[in-house]
Design a protein around this motif. Structure first.
Motif, short mmCIF file in Angstrom:
data_model
loop_
_atom_site.label_atom_id
_atom_site.label_comp_id
_atom_site.label_asym_id
_atom_site.label_seq_id
_atom_site.Cartn_x
_atom_site.Cartn_y
_atom_site.Cartn_z
N MET A 1 0.81 -1.21 0.00
CA MET A 1 0.00 0.00 0.00
C MET A 1 0.85 1.27 0.00
SD MET A 1 -3.11 -0.89 -0.29
CE MET A 1 -3.85 0.70 0.09
N SER A 2 2.06 1.18 0.57
CA SER A 2 2.92 2.37 0.63
C SER A 2 3.59 2.67 -0.71
CB SER A 2 3.99 2.19 1.71
OG SER A 2 4.91 1.16 1.35
N GLU A 3 3.63 1.69 -1.59
CA GLU A 3 4.36 1.87 -2.84
C GLU A 3 3.49 1.86 -4.09
OE1 GLU A 3 7.76 -0.61 -3.23
OE2 GLU A 3 8.38 -0.38 -1.13
N ILE A 4 2.24 1.42 -3.96
CA ILE A 4 1.37 1.31 -5.13
C ILE A 4 0.61 2.62 -5.33
CG2 ILE A 4 -0.82 0.50 -4.16
CD1 ILE A 4 1.08 -1.17 -7.06
N THR A 5 0.26 2.94 -6.56
CA THR A 5 -0.46 4.19 -6.84
C THR A 5 -1.96 3.99 -7.03
OG1 THR A 5 0.02 3.96 -9.21
CG2 THR A 5 1.56 5.27 -7.89
N ILE A 6 -2.35 2.78 -7.42
CA ILE A 6 -3.78 2.48 -7.61
C ILE A 6 -4.21 1.57 -6.47
CG2 ILE A 6 -5.53 1.54 -9.16
CD1 ILE A 6 -4.10 3.98 -10.26
N GLU A 7 -4.95 2.13 -5.53
CA GLU A 7 -5.31 1.36 -4.34
C GLU A 7 -6.32 0.26 -4.67
OE1 GLU A 7 -6.62 3.69 -1.09
OE2 GLU A 7 -4.79 4.91 -0.99
N PRO A 8 -6.16 -0.90 -4.02
CA PRO A 8 -7.11 -2.01 -4.23
C PRO A 8 -8.47 -1.71 -3.60
CG PRO A 8 -5.57 -2.57 -2.49
CD PRO A 8 -5.09 -1.27 -3.06
N GLU A 9 -9.50 -2.32 -4.14
CA GLU A 9 -10.84 -2.19 -3.55
C GLU A 9 -10.99 -3.07 -2.32
OE1 GLU A 9 -11.22 -0.49 -7.53
OE2 GLU A 9 -10.35 -2.38 -6.84
#
Length: 267
Positions: free
Chosen positions: A92-100
């Protein structure tokens, strides 16, 4: 009907749980994290959700992953992640498109199944609401547009001419007809119209006489009036134009001509 779930990631144990412990609820398909592979599965399998299964000691992130999840979002395919709390936090700290959907371990197969079912059910309900709202909005707009249809009054003592012109206009306009000047004047006393097509030659009260009476009505002093006439002689046409109507149409009236004349005056 089973939910279609597309699985990928570097944790085969979690993927196996989907295939063997959730088979009664989900129709599962696995894919690699290669872009073309995911796109192909998405096209032919049509998943309702993509689940990324992470190993606890190896978290894949980076621009390639972000691009993939952005593509999934563009395809309206929600995605979720499964992994331990630390792995989820790093992701979550490195991704730009957050999961649902975030499913941190320890978590059972039953909890995973219930969480996915709840999310997809809620999403379906929300989508149904949005579709209902969009349909209602479209219906309201259609009703509003119908209410805004321009109105045309056609005045002619020839019933055949009235029928022809009404046939020309009914798809685009609301049309009222009057078989005499007196009927037209009674109509205009209480009802509005956007334009008047007025026959020049009529018994009892001809077009010019009706024209002058209409112009004395306060509510119709600016209403466009177009004469319908079979008179082609230059002096007669000059007499018509001397009353300063907004135009004239020679009989027999051509459909495209009358439509373009009306459109040019009231649209």
């Amino acid at each position: 009907m089973k939910r279609r779930i597309l699985l990928a990631g570097n944790n085969p144990a979690i993927i196996d749980e989907f295939f063997y412990r959730m088979a009664d609820d989900f129709e599962c398909q696995s894919t690699s994290m290669r872009w073309d592979d995911v796109a192909c599965h998405a096209k032919y399998f049509e998943p309702e959700m993509f689940i990324f299964c992470m190993r606890d000691d190896q978290v894949e992130t980076g621009s390639r992953m972000s691009s993939l999840f952005e593509w999934l979002k563009g395809q309206k395919i929600p995605y979720g992640i499964v992994g331990n709390k630390e792995a989820c936090a790093i992701f979550m700290s490195e991704i730009t498109i957050e999961p649902e959907l975030i499913l941190p371990k320890p978590i059972t197969a039953t909890m995973i199944r219930d969480s996915i079912e709840e999310y997809l059910s809620d999403a379906e309900e929300e989508r149904a609401k949005e579709e209902a709202f969009a349909a209602a909005k479209a219906a309201a707009k259609a009703a509003e547009e119908a209410g805004k249809r321009k109105h045309v009054l056609v005045v002619d003592d020839d019933p055949r001419m009235l029928k022809v012109i009404k046939e020309y206009l009914h798809e685009a306009y609301d049309v009222a007809v009057a078989v005499s000047g007196k009927v037209a004047l009674r109509f205009l006393e209480s009802k509005p119209t956007d334009i008047i097509l007025l026959d020049y030659m009529m018994p009892e009260m001809d077009g010019p006489a009706v024209f002058k009476k209409i112009r004395k009505m306060k509510q119709h002093q600016e209403t466009p009036i177009v004469f319908l006439t079979g008179i082609s002689e230059r002096d007669k046409i000059q007499q018509v134009m001397g009353l300063h109507p907004q135009g004239y149409l020679l009989k027999p009236v051509e459909r495209e001509r009358v439509l373009s004349t009306i459109k040019g005056l009231i649209e």
